[in-house]
Design a protein around this motif. Structure first.
Motif, PDB file in Angstrom:
ATOM      1  N   UNK A 141       0.841  -1.241  -0.006  1.00 44.86           N
ATOM      2  CA  UNK A 141       0.026  -0.060  -0.151  1.00 44.86           C
ATOM      3  C   UNK A 141       0.924   1.303  -0.089  1.00 44.86           C
ATOM      4  N   UNK A 142       1.974   1.287   0.993  1.00 45.29           N
ATOM      5  CA  UNK A 142       2.748   2.469   0.870  1.00 45.29           C
ATOM      6  C   UNK A 142       3.340   2.866  -0.598  1.00 45.29           C
ATOM      7  N   UNK A 143       3.904   1.594  -1.057  1.00 43.95           N
ATOM      8  CA  UNK A 143       4.600   1.879  -2.406  1.00 43.95           C
ATOM      9  C   UNK A 143       3.535   2.421  -3.376  1.00 43.95           C
ATOM     10  N   UNK A 144       2.397   2.070  -3.461  1.00 40.82           N
ATOM     11  CA  UNK A 144       1.043   2.280  -4.509  1.00 40.82           C
ATOM     12  C   UNK A 144       1.090   3.734  -4.168  1.00 40.82           C
ATOM     13  N   UNK A 145       0.704   3.998  -2.849  1.00 39.05           N
ATOM     14  CA  UNK A 145       0.596   5.367  -2.518  1.00 39.05           C
ATOM     15  C   UNK A 145       1.498   6.438  -2.865  1.00 39.05           C
ATOM     16  N   UNK A 146       2.852   6.119  -2.582  1.00 42.34           N
ATOM     17  CA  UNK A 146       4.200   6.880  -2.902  1.00 42.34           C
ATOM     18  C   UNK A 146       4.140   7.080  -4.496  1.00 42.34           C
ATOM     19  N   UNK A 147       4.092   5.909  -5.372  1.00 41.94           N
ATOM     20  CA  UNK A 147       3.875   6.097  -6.603  1.00 41.94           C
ATOM     21  C   UNK A 147       3.007   6.949  -7.249  1.00 41.94           C
ATOM     22  N   UNK A 148       1.578   6.965  -6.626  1.00 43.85           N
ATOM     23  CA  UNK A 148       0.664   7.829  -7.231  1.00 43.85           C
ATOM     24  C   UNK A 148       0.971   9.401  -6.871  1.00 43.85           C
ATOM     25  N   UNK A 152      -5.518  13.389 -13.951  1.00 41.86           N
ATOM     26  CA  UNK A 152      -6.839  12.826 -13.552  1.00 41.86           C
ATOM     27  C   UNK A 152      -6.460  11.243 -13.271  1.00 41.86           C
ATOM     28  N   UNK A 153      -5.853  10.635 -13.952  1.00 41.24           N
ATOM     29  CA  UNK A 153      -5.633   9.117 -13.897  1.00 41.24           C
ATOM     30  C   UNK A 153      -4.942   8.864 -12.515  1.00 41.24           C
ATOM     31  N   UNK A 154      -3.871   9.717 -12.332  1.00 45.13           N
ATOM     32  CA  UNK A 154      -2.786   9.607 -11.136  1.00 45.13           C
ATOM     33  C   UNK A 154      -3.774   9.608  -9.898  1.00 45.13           C
ATOM     34  N   UNK A 155      -4.684  10.688  -9.921  1.00 50.85           N
ATOM     35  CA  UNK A 155      -5.513  10.806  -8.707  1.00 50.85           C
ATOM     36  C   UNK A 155      -6.670   9.857  -8.514  1.00 50.85           C
ATOM     37  N   UNK A 156      -6.633   8.996  -9.672  1.00 53.56           N
ATOM     38  CA  UNK A 156      -7.908   7.961  -9.531  1.00 53.56           C
ATOM     39  C   UNK A 156      -9.223   8.280 -10.041  1.00 53.56           C
ATOM     40  N   UNK A 157      -9.134   9.384 -10.872  1.00 50.73           N
ATOM     41  CA  UNK A 157     -10.446   9.806 -11.417  1.00 50.73           C
ATOM     42  C   UNK A 157     -10.998   9.088 -12.754  1.00 50.73           C
ATOM     43  N   UNK A 158     -12.353   8.745 -12.556  1.00 50.06           N
ATOM     44  CA  UNK A 158     -12.679   8.004 -13.774  1.00 50.06           C
ATOM     45  C   UNK A 158     -12.460   6.319 -13.577  1.00 50.06           C
TER      46      UNK A 158
END
Length: 158
Positions: A61-68, A146-152
């Motif tokens: 989770x930490x890795x995914x959040x930091x990547x985002x 938008x994709x990086x913040x999870x929109x759509x």
């Protein structure tokens, strides 16, 4: 995790202490006390396995959040740079339009050649193309943001 359970029958009467240990009561008590001792190694291993799984999930989770967050930061930086570049191009385009008008007036007056007029128009057209391409880059970057913040993104059930 280890646990200790004590159980017994309430309201049982007997005239002798030995009668209390007859039937299932005594063995239930002994079994409940002995389980953590007998199965202690298995329970400890189970606990450790669950802890390691939780730590691995946390790191994922930490890795995914930091990547985002990295992707968002890059997209925001690119947005600022692209918009700044567009403003400079628009300013240059306005100057190219003025230059074209000046060369048109000079050409009509016989003071400039057709080559000078065409060069001015070519510069104006070139800047227009650059602005259009940059607008496309800005829109593309906004989609990435938008994709990086999870929109759509719709949740997919498995």
């Amino acid at each position: 995790l280890p646990s200790l359970r004590l159980s017994g029958d309430l309201g049982r009467e007997t005239g002798a202490v030995a009668d209390l240990f007859r039937g299932g009561t005594f063995w239930n008590l002994v079994g409940g006390l002995a389980q953590p001792i007998v199965a202690g190694g298995a329970l400890a291993a189970e606990r450790d396995a669950r802890r390691f799984e939780a730590e691995a999930a946390w790191e994922d989770l930490r890795s995914v959040v930091l990547g985002a967050m990295f992707e968002v930061e890059n997209a925001l930086g690119a947005e600022r740079a692209l918009v700044g570049q567009r403003e400079h191009l628009r300013l240059a385009h306005r100057e190219a339009e003025r230059s074209t008008r000046v060369f048109e007036d000079r050409y009509r007056a016989g003071l400039a050649s057709v080559i000078e007029l065409l060069a001015a128009r070519n510069q104006e057209t070139d800047l227009t193309r650059q602005i259009v391409a940059l607008d496309g880059d800005i829109l593309s970057n906004r989609v990435e943001l938008a994709l990086a913040v999870g929109a759509g993104i719709e949740e997919v059930s498995t």
